[in-house]
Enzyme design. Structure first.
Site: not given
Ligand code: FRU
Length: 599
Positions: A87, A89, A218
């Site tokens: 896991m 974000d 994001d």
């Molecule tokens: C941040 C990140 C985001 C991306 C995700 C990929 O931790 O690098 O920018 O969407 O994790 O898992």
């Protein structure tokens, strides 16, 4: 100034080199055992012993200790973890007001305990933001070489998207936005749910936003009431730019502005998010040094500031990942920071990719972060599952005094630890404690300690009692392992540095001793909480320890520190010893500690 004499040495000494605990060396996973108890909330005064000897000059017995592993006992009890797999974000956080359920999605690799493609959105729900139920994958990427990267969820109550009909209640018209990542492109996808957020249908004309970049991700979407538009913030990651788009139908997005080159740049920007945060104050707000205190005032008189959250990785001054934020105003198109300061959300090593919930009741701004750090997350010694989220925090903006000559707006965090799901197994409250230089106050939390505890300490400092600047005047809290108190977590305040420290290095766990990025000691400045009637400064800390994570909230949450720590398997924190480095400097005004368990 240099301070040399660390009297209560934690004598890490020379630790023999040990092999990195490689994540591929899997151990079988057995399901979390929760301590069920029919006794209900039993509040017992903890066994209290005040010892005359200070046993905190610790050496380490580095051999023959059990190693931390993935057995049931290591999983945090009130922090979201995946049942299995990897896991990172938090994604798509929202509150379903129809079903009264909090939903949290997360970056999820079900196939391994490290990050990797294909990457999914995992899904968990909670009734109280304290105890979580994990449901596994909710959104899949397009193929095995791609990832459903981070994003957010909104409630399209008025069906502006046309995804819904009357069979979906307005409060459950759930639309997710995320980045579909592959080797060449990062583009933004929409998906909607017709079953309350458990499964999702892809929008047939995805992507909704594609600028041909491979570093564009994001999306955090929210409804801007004042301009009656949807707003999306996105990171143009390696150009240090947050792009702000608007839309009327969630499908067509128009670029409105760029917020670029603000704060600490690091290697790249990730996971931006704009939130309207309630201002709490009991003093007039002509107080900030630059006078820029425009507040958005609602009809009900509540005042708000806009806060832009931003994640940086790698490149945090403390190493690896960090969340910063900017306070300012937002007119529906452009975010204007009130000053040029970059502020840090949490000063610990393990707090990243913070996201706030859509639709939190009462206009609250509630957020969760990923409680790890990209510098070492893959090596953390849990096996079948890896990573946890932070505890949920309720954010407000309040004026505070970082020093006697400034009053500044600042983000405050209050942890949400819902006691209806917890029972207090041991409770202890003490006030007006004086600690001599050669003694420790010891509190034993009992043999049934399950590694979940909450404490608050308020102390007063009489700096004039320190004979020399060469005396290390610390107030230390040594949280000791219940099976082996040679393993411990040490926290404390040192007058000389006007700062608080966390030392997570006193353990036999290989990962902690071997991984050079897992810094053992974190420190941070904390401002005076209050001035006592005698003119002496008072400080306060509120802490939550949950098996292998500690979250500290200083002075009612004006700053925080979140850190993972690892003692040997089953060696939960079972007691605390309090020591003072110099006689007569510290008075503990209040100390309260609860040993908690899940009901
Ligand atoms: C941040 C990140 C985001 C991306 C995700 C990929 O931790 O690098 O920018 O969407 O994790 O898992």
């Amino acid at each position: 100034m240099a301070f040399s004499s660390l009297k209560k040495s934690d004598s890490v000494g020379s630790t023999p080199h040990r092999k990195q605990n490689h994540p591929n060396k899997r151990k079988p996973f057995s399901k979390m055992q929760l301590l069920g108890s029919a006794l209900g909330a039993l509040v017992i005064a903890a066994g209290v012993t005040a010892s005359q000897s200070n046993s905190r000059s610790r050496g380490k017995n580095t051999d023959s200790q059990p190693q931390f592993n993935a057995s049931s006992g290591t999983r945090p009890l009130v922090h979201l973890t995946p049942n299995k797999g990897w896991m990172n974000d938090p994604n798509g956080l929202f509150y379903d007001s129809e079903a009264s359920i909090w939903h949290a999605y997360y970056q999820y690799n079900p196939n391994d305990n490290v990050w990797g493609l294909p990457l999914y959105w995992g899904h968990a729900t909670s009734e109280d933001l304290t105890v979580w139920e994990d449901h596994g994958a909710a959104i899949a990427p397009q193929n095995d070489e791609s990832g459903a990267f981070s994003g957010s969820i909104i409630i399209d109550a008025n069906n502006t998207s046309g995804f819904f009909n009357d069979s979906t209640k307005p409060a459950q018209r759930i639309v997710a936005f995320y980045t579909e990542h592959n080797a060449t492109t990062e583009s933004q996808y929409a998906a909607y749910s017709l079953d309350g957020g458990f499964t999702f249908e892809q929008y047939e004309h995805n992507p909704v936003l594609d600028i041909g970049s491979d570093q564009f991700r994001d999306p955090k979407v929210f409804w801007h009431e004042e301009s009656e538009r949807w707003v999306m913030t996105l990171a143009l990651s390696q150009e240090y730019t947050i792009q702000i788009f608007t839309s009327e139908n969630l499908k067509d997005w128009e670029l409105q502005s760029n917020f670029s080159h603000h704060g600490i740049l690091g290697y790249q920007y990730e996971c931006p998010g704009l939130a309207k945060v309630r201002v709490e104050r009991d003093i007039p707000l002509n107080v900030t040094s630059n006078g820029k205190t425009n507040l958005t005032t609602q009809d009900d008189g509540a005042e708000y500031k806009w806060v832009m959250f931003l994640s940086i990785n790698p490149g945090s001054p403390a190493g690896g990942s960090v969340n910063e934020y900017f306070i300012g105003d937002f007119d529906g198109k452009t975010f204007t920071p009130q000053d040029s300061a970059a502020r840090i959300v949490d000063h610990g090593k393990d707090f990243y990719a913070l996201q706030t919930f859509t639709n939190a009741p009462n206009g609250d701004t509630i957020g969760i972060a990923w409680a790890s750090n990209w510098d070492y997350c893959a090596f953390v010694p849990t096996e079948a599952w890896k990573s946890s989220m932070s505890i949920a925090r309720n954010f407000t903006v309040r004026p505070y005094n970082p020093n006697p000559q400034s009053t500044e707006l600042n983000l405050y965090s209050t942890p949400i630890l819902n006691s209806t799901d917890l029972q207090t197994k041991r409770y202890l409250k003490k006030s007006s404690l004086e600690i001599g230089a050669d003694e420790a106050l010891k509190y034993n939390l009992g043999n049934d300690a399950q590694g979940l505890l909450e404490f608050t300490a308020t102390w007063k400092v009489n700096g004039s009692s320190i004979p020399s600047v060469g005396d290390f005047a610390d107030l230390s809290f040594w949280f000791t392992g219940k099976e082996d108190d040679d393993e411990y977590l040490r926290l404390g305040y040192a007058v000389n540095a006007a700062g608080f420290f966390v030392d997570r290095g006193n353990t036999d766990v290989d990962f902690v001793n071997d991984n050079p990025f897992f810094n053992n000691r974190q420190t941070q400045n904390i401002e005076t909480y209050k001035i006592g009637t005698d003119g002496l400064p008072i400080y306060k800390v509120h802490g939550i320890i949950d098996r292998n994570i500690i979250e500290l909230f200083f002075n009612d949450g004006s700053s925080t520190s979140t850190n993972l720590f690892f003692l040997s398997d089953g060696n939960y924190i079972g007691g605390v010893e309090i020591t003072a480095g110099v006689e007569g400097v510290f008075t503990i005004l209040d100390f309260e500690i609860k040993q908690l368990a899940r009901k």
